[in-house]
Design a protein around this motif. Sequence first.
Motif, PDB file in Angstrom:
ATOM      1  N   UNK A  17       0.982  -1.055   0.052  1.00 27.65           N
ATOM      2  CA  UNK A  17       0.110  -0.063  -0.059  1.00 27.65           C
ATOM      3  C   UNK A  17       0.875   1.329  -0.083  1.00 27.65           C
ATOM      4  N   UNK A  18       0.185   2.327  -0.576  1.00 28.11           N
ATOM      5  CA  UNK A  18       1.030   3.723  -0.618  1.00 28.11           C
ATOM      6  C   UNK A  18       1.598   4.022   0.979  1.00 28.11           C
ATOM      7  N   UNK A  19       2.568   4.493   1.101  1.00 24.40           N
ATOM      8  CA  UNK A  19       3.148   4.680   2.474  1.00 24.40           C
ATOM      9  C   UNK A  19       3.928   3.593   2.887  1.00 24.40           C
ATOM     10  N   UNK A  20       3.990   2.345   2.438  1.00 21.75           N
ATOM     11  CA  UNK A  20       4.443   1.204   3.089  1.00 21.75           C
ATOM     12  C   UNK A  20       6.036   1.253   2.524  1.00 21.75           C
ATOM     13  N   UNK A  21       6.472   0.183   2.888  1.00 19.73           N
ATOM     14  CA  UNK A  21       8.055  -0.453   2.669  1.00 19.73           C
ATOM     15  C   UNK A  21       8.090  -1.498   2.076  1.00 19.73           C
ATOM     16  N   UNK A  22       9.124  -1.759   1.330  1.00 22.58           N
ATOM     17  CA  UNK A  22       9.600  -3.185   0.738  1.00 22.58           C
ATOM     18  C   UNK A  22      10.931  -3.087   1.021  1.00 22.58           C
ATOM     19  N   UNK A  23      11.794  -4.472   0.823  1.00 24.85           N
ATOM     20  CA  UNK A  23      12.974  -4.466   0.718  1.00 24.85           C
ATOM     21  C   UNK A  23      13.338  -5.602  -0.229  1.00 24.85           C
ATOM     22  N   UNK A  24      14.203  -5.177  -1.166  1.00 24.78           N
ATOM     23  CA  UNK A  24      14.567  -5.955  -2.096  1.00 24.78           C
ATOM     24  C   UNK A  24      16.043  -6.460  -1.865  1.00 24.78           C
ATOM     25  N   UNK A  25      16.331  -7.863  -2.421  1.00 24.04           N
ATOM     26  CA  UNK A  25      17.403  -8.457  -2.682  1.00 24.04           C
ATOM     27  C   UNK A  25      17.898  -8.654  -3.827  1.00 24.04           C
ATOM     28  N   UNK A  26      19.203  -8.817  -3.861  1.00 24.74           N
ATOM     29  CA  UNK A  26      19.825  -9.243  -5.318  1.00 24.74           C
ATOM     30  C   UNK A  26      21.035  -9.836  -4.883  1.00 24.74           C
ATOM     31  N   UNK A  27      21.107 -11.109  -5.386  1.00 26.17           N
ATOM     32  CA  UNK A  27      22.158 -12.285  -5.018  1.00 26.17           C
ATOM     33  C   UNK A  27      22.999 -12.458  -6.409  1.00 26.17           C
ATOM     34  N   UNK A  28      24.390 -12.378  -6.423  1.00 24.13           N
ATOM     35  CA  UNK A  28      24.913 -12.744  -7.559  1.00 24.13           C
ATOM     36  C   UNK A  28      25.638 -14.197  -7.174  1.00 24.13           C
ATOM     37  N   UNK A  29      25.516 -15.220  -8.132  1.00 28.96           N
ATOM     38  CA  UNK A  29      25.961 -16.671  -7.618  1.00 28.96           C
ATOM     39  C   UNK A  29      26.489 -17.248  -8.822  1.00 28.96           C
ATOM     40  N   UNK A  30      27.272 -18.432  -8.481  1.00 24.23           N
ATOM     41  CA  UNK A  30      27.857 -19.115  -9.735  1.00 24.23           C
ATOM     42  C   UNK A  30      29.226 -18.603  -9.537  1.00 24.23           C
ATOM     43  N   UNK A  31      29.837 -18.967 -10.833  1.00 19.93           N
ATOM     44  CA  UNK A  31      31.330 -18.501 -10.867  1.00 19.93           C
ATOM     45  C   UNK A  31      31.691 -17.120 -10.808  1.00 19.93           C
ATOM     46  N   UNK A  32      31.797 -16.613  -9.712  1.00 21.52           N
ATOM     47  CA  UNK A  32      31.906 -15.310  -9.382  1.00 21.52           C
ATOM     48  C   UNK A  32      33.311 -15.124  -8.677  1.00 21.52           C
ATOM     49  N   UNK A  33      34.133 -14.274  -9.295  1.00 17.90           N
ATOM     50  CA  UNK A  33      35.489 -14.065  -8.648  1.00 17.90           C
ATOM     51  C   UNK A  33      35.762 -12.755  -8.085  1.00 17.90           C
ATOM     52  N   UNK A  34      35.025 -11.817  -8.553  1.00 19.84           N
ATOM     53  CA  UNK A  34      34.824 -10.414  -7.974  1.00 19.84           C
ATOM     54  C   UNK A  34      33.671  -9.655  -8.155  1.00 19.84           C
TER      55      UNK A  34
END
Length: 121
Positions: free
Chosen positions: A13-30
């Motif tokens: 609802x308007x006035x509310x909050x949300x938290x998004x997440x973003x994950x990098x997975x797999x063959x990650x070096x940096x």
Amino acid sequence: QVHVVESGGGLVQAGGSLRLSCAATGSVFGIRTMSWYRQAPGKQRELVAGITSGGITNYPDSLKGRFTISRDNVKRTAYLQMNSLNSEDTAVYYCNVSLRDSIAYQWRDYWGQGTQVTVSS
């Protein structure tokens, strides 16, 4: 292979909050910069927030104070805390990660599939 996965979208609802997440997975070096973009229907994709590996953040002036980006370098995850949401925040939110993979050692940008955020008035 590298995967970028967003989560946390939904209906709020308007006035509310949300938290998004973003994950990098797999063959990650940096990882360098992790950023959030959004795209509303009929509009161009726009930058919402970015954060460097050292924690330096960047926001468009219109979103400063309502949105906060953070990251956990160990978990290779970025977060977007969104407060005081309004109908203009309704969009698909995409995560962009600038990283080097551990196979070809190439730096490039990776995009997630997007997560829908809908703000009801």
